[in-house]
Design an enzyme around this catalytic site. Structure first.
Site, PDB file in Angstrom:
ATOM      1  N   HIS A  13       0.883  -1.178   0.000  1.00  0.00           N
ATOM      2  CA  HIS A  13       0.000   0.000   0.000  1.00  0.00           C
ATOM      3  C   HIS A  13       0.915   1.220   0.000  1.00  0.00           C
ATOM      4  O   HIS A  13       1.586   1.483   0.993  1.00  0.00           O
ATOM      5  CB  HIS A  13      -0.867   0.029   1.262  1.00  0.00           C
ATOM      6  N   PHE A  14       0.963   1.941  -1.114  1.00  0.00           N
ATOM      7  CA  PHE A  14       1.870   3.089  -1.213  1.00  0.00           C
ATOM      8  C   PHE A  14       1.132   4.426  -1.078  1.00  0.00           C
ATOM      9  O   PHE A  14       1.718   5.492  -1.247  1.00  0.00           O
ATOM     10  CB  PHE A  14       2.718   3.018  -2.484  1.00  0.00           C
ATOM     11  N   HIS A  42      -8.948 -10.114   0.330  1.00  0.00           N
ATOM     12  CA  HIS A  42      -8.734 -10.002   1.777  1.00  0.00           C
ATOM     13  C   HIS A  42      -9.944 -10.664   2.428  1.00  0.00           C
ATOM     14  O   HIS A  42     -11.050 -10.130   2.374  1.00  0.00           O
ATOM     15  CB  HIS A  42      -8.632  -8.527   2.168  1.00  0.00           C
ATOM     16  N   HIS A  95      -2.781 -12.817   2.622  1.00  0.00           N
ATOM     17  CA  HIS A  95      -2.391 -12.900   4.042  1.00  0.00           C
ATOM     18  C   HIS A  95      -3.223 -13.859   4.888  1.00  0.00           C
ATOM     19  O   HIS A  95      -3.985 -13.444   5.758  1.00  0.00           O
ATOM     20  CB  HIS A  95      -2.337 -11.517   4.697  1.00  0.00           C
ATOM     21  N   ASP A 146       2.557  -6.959   2.474  1.00  0.00           N
ATOM     22  CA  ASP A 146       1.444  -6.133   2.958  1.00  0.00           C
ATOM     23  C   ASP A 146       1.970  -4.841   3.595  1.00  0.00           C
ATOM     24  O   ASP A 146       1.494  -4.420   4.655  1.00  0.00           O
ATOM     25  CB  ASP A 146       0.547  -6.895   3.934  1.00  0.00           C
ATOM     26  N   HIS A 150       1.725   3.599   8.414  1.00  0.00           N
ATOM     27  CA  HIS A 150       0.993   4.682   9.083  1.00  0.00           C
ATOM     28  C   HIS A 150       2.030   5.441   9.902  1.00  0.00           C
ATOM     29  O   HIS A 150       3.016   4.851  10.364  1.00  0.00           O
ATOM     30  CB  HIS A 150      -0.088   4.117  10.009  1.00  0.00           C
TER      31      HIS A 150
HETATM   32  O1  DOR Z   1      -3.442  -4.007   8.329  1.00  0.00           O
HETATM   33  C1  DOR Z   1      -3.843  -3.653   7.234  1.00  0.00           C
HETATM   34  N1  DOR Z   1      -3.566  -2.432   6.730  1.00  0.00           N
HETATM   35  N2  DOR Z   1      -4.610  -4.491   6.515  1.00  0.00           N
HETATM   36  C2  DOR Z   1      -5.250  -4.083   5.398  1.00  0.00           C
HETATM   37  O2  DOR Z   1      -6.009  -4.845   4.860  1.00  0.00           O
HETATM   38  C3  DOR Z   1      -5.099  -2.708   4.900  1.00  0.00           C
HETATM   39  C4  DOR Z   1      -3.855  -2.121   5.376  1.00  0.00           C
HETATM   40  C5  DOR Z   1      -3.768  -0.625   5.158  1.00  0.00           C
HETATM   41  O3  DOR Z   1      -4.023  -0.192   4.027  1.00  0.00           O
HETATM   42  O4  DOR Z   1      -3.444   0.095   6.089  1.00  0.00           O
END
Ligand code: DOR
Length: 453
Positions: free
Chosen positions: A72-73, A189, A243, A314, A318
Site C-alpha cells: 500500500h503506497f 482479503h 495474508h 502487505d 501509518h
Molecule cells: O493491516 C492492514 N492495513 N490491513 C489491510 O487490509 C489494509 C492495510 C492498510 O491499508 O493500512
C-alpha cells in the site's frame, strides 16, 4: 562454446555480472550473466566479454528479482504516510525489483482513469517496476472484465472485511457478481464483515491491543475464506487469498489447490501473539491480525507442505502519530517492503526455509499466479531483474535504514543473517550497498494476456 553463446558474445553487453552463485533453472551455478537491452542475453562464462558495465558478485548469490505483490503506497490521498517515490525507494533498498500496489487509496482505484492516474504518477518517480490492483466493488462489478486488463493493472482486489479505507464487499451476491466478471486470478482479503460487526463491542470504547486477534478472531478469517472458496468454485474463477493467518485456513485451503492460491506475510511468519503486542503495542496491529504461536506454526507447516504460493509484505505504513492513538482508534498496518528480503533470508539462515523455496515464493510464485510476462526467473530473454544477496552478512535492521515515510519498522533492533547487496531492474542497478543509484527507472509490469501486438 555453443553457437548461441558465441552469437550472444559477438556484441558488447550493457552489463555483465560475474563470479556470483546464480539461481538458474538448472540450479545454483557459479556462472556469469550478460544483459543487453534490459533483458538477459547470456548465462555462462563471460569473463572475456566486452561490457559497458561489470559487476563483481564474488561471494554473493544472484537471485531472480523479488516481486512484492502486496503493498500500500498511499498515493493519491494519503501521501503523508507514503508515496510512490518513497515506497519504491524502500522496495529498491530492500532488494525488491517490482511491486503490486493496492487500490485502497483516495480516491479508490475503481476506474481506468484512476489506474492511469497512478501510472502517470509513477512515471519517472518509481525506483522499481510496478503494477496496480483495480478495486472490485458493487460500483464497477459489471465492468471488471475490461478493467482488469487495463495495461499496468495486475488484477482485481476485493476486501471482504473492513480495513483501512472504504473498499468493502460484504455480501455474497455482490461477490458472486464480481467473480463472474473477469478471468484473471482475483486477490481477496478474507475476513467476514458480519462477524467483525458482531464482535466489535469487544473493543469499542477502548481495549488493550492484545484484544485485536480476539475481535478479528480465527473464525472471522476462516468463515470468509470458506465463503470465498465456495463462491469461486461456483464461478469457476481462480482466486488468490491474501495474508492467510490461521492454521485452520491452511488445512482447508490445502483441499482447494486446484483453484485457489495462497499468500502469507513475513510478519505472520516472524511475530506471534501475545509477545508482539506486549512489546510493540499498536505497532503490531494489522489486519488480519498477528496470532498465536500455534497459528504461526501452522503457517510454517503450510510453507513446508507447498500450500503457500506467494509471500507479500502487505507494506501498510501509518505515521507514528497515527499508530500512537489508543487502540482501537489506531490504524491497522505496518511497513514491510524493505524488510521482506532480509527477514526471509534470516529464516533461510535459521533453517526454516530453503533458497529454492524463497525464490519459489517471491520470484517464480508471483510470476506464475499473476501471469507476469518476462519476470520471475533467470533465463534467456527474461527481464534482467536481479536481487543480489549476501547470505552470510550479519546486519541489524534499524529504523534509521527505513526509507518509508513512516520511518519505523516493527523489526527495529533485530539482527539478521542475510542482506540484499544490489537491486537490478531491467539491467539498471537501482541499489548497491544500501545506496539508491541513478534516476528512477521503474516501468509498468507487463502481463502475458495483454502484451502489445
Ligand atoms: O493491516 C492492514 N492495513 N490491513 C489491510 O487490509 C489494509 C492495510 C492498510 O491499508 O493500512
Amino acid at each position: 562454446m555453443s553457437q548461441a553463446m558465441s552469437q550472444a558474445m559477438s556484441q558488447p553487453f550493457d552489463l555483465v555480472i560475474t563470479g556470483g552463485q546464480v539461481f538458474t533453472p538448472m540450479g545454483l551455478l557459479e556462472t556469469d550473466v550478460g544483459v543487453r537491452g534490459g533483458r538477459i542475453a547470456a548465462i555462462g562464462a563471460l569473463a572475456g566479454a566486452s561490457a559497458a558495465e561489470r559487476m563483481a558478485a564474488d561471494g554473493l548469490t544472484v537471485l531472480p528479482g523479488v516481486i512484492d505483490t502486496q503493498v500500500h503506497f498511499r498515493e493519491p490521498g494519503a501521501e503523508h504516510k507514503e508515496d510512490l517515490a518513497t515506497g519504491t525507494a524502500a522496495a529498491a533498498l530492500g532488494g525488491v525489483t517490482a511491486i503490486f500496489e493496492m487500490p485502497n487509496t483516495k480516491p479508490l482505484t475503481l476506474t481506468e482513469a484512476d489506474l492511469e492516474e497512478k501510472l502517470r504518477r509513477a512515471a519517472g518517480r518509481a525506483h522499481v517496476d510496478h503494477a496496480f490492483f483495480m478495486g472490485g466493488s458493487a460500483a464497477n462489478a459489471d465492468r471488471l472484465r475490461q478493467l482488469e486488463r487495463v495495461p499496468g493493472c495486475c488484477g482485481v482486489k476485493v476486501f471482504m472485511g473492513s480495513s483501512t479505507g472504504d473498499l468493502l464487499v460484504e455480501d455474497d451476491a455482490t461477490l458472486a457478481t464480481i467473480l463472474a466478471n473477469g478471468v484473471r486470478r482475483m486477490a481477496v482479503h478474507a475476513e467476514d464483515e458480519a462477524r467483525l460487526k458482531e464482535r466489535r463491542h469487544l473493543v469499542d470504547g477502548g481495549a488493550p491491543v492484545t484484544m485485536h486477534p480476539e475481535w478479528r478472531d480465527a473464525e472471522t478469517a476462516l468463515l470468509a475464506t470458506k465463503r470465498l472458496v465456495g463462491l469461486a468454485r461456483k464461478a469457476r474463477r481462480k482466486v488468490h487469498v491474501l495474508h492467510i493467518t490461521t492454521a485452520e485456513e491452511m488445512a482447508f485451503l490445502a483441499r482447494h489447490k486446484d483453484l485457489i492460491t495462497v499468500e502469507t506475510t513475513p510478519q505472520h511468519l516472524t511475530l506471534a501473539a501475545p509477545e508482539c503486542y506486549e512489546r510493540l503495542g499498536t505497532y503490531a496491529q494489522m489486519n488480519p491480525p498477528i496470532r498465536s504461536e500455534r497459528h504461526r506454526e501452522g503457517l510454517w507447516r503450510a510453507i513446508a507442505d507447498g500450500v503457500v504460493d506467494v509471500l507479500g509484505s502487505d507494506h501498510a505504513p501509518h505515521t507514528r502519530a497515527e499508530k500512537d492513538k489508543p487502540y482501537p482508534e489506531s490504524p491497522s498496518g505496518m511497513p514491510g517492503v524493505q524488510t521482506l528480503v532480509p527477514l526471509m533470508l534470516d529464516h533461510i539462515a535459521a533453517g526454516r526455509l530453503t533458497l529454492a523455496r524463497f525464490v519459489d515464493l517471491m520470484c517464480s510464485g508471483p510470476q506464475r499466479i499473476y501471469d507476469i510476462a518476462g519476470k520471475g526467473r533467470i533465463a534467456l530473454g527474461y527481464d534482467a531483474d536481479f536481487t543480489i544477496v549476501d547470505l552470510k552478512a550479519r546486519r541489524r535492521i534499524e529504523n534509521s535504514w527505513i526509507a518509508s515515510k513512516c520511518g519505523w519498522t516493527p523489526f527495529d533492533g533485530m539482527t539478521v543473517t542475510g542482506w540484499p547487496i544490489a537491486t537490478i531492474v531491467r539491467g539498471h542497478t537501482v541499489m548497491r550497498d544500501d545506496t539508491l543509484l541513478g534516476t528512477p527507472v521503474g516501468q509498468p509490469v507487463r502481463f502475458a494476456d495483454c502484451l502489445p501486438a
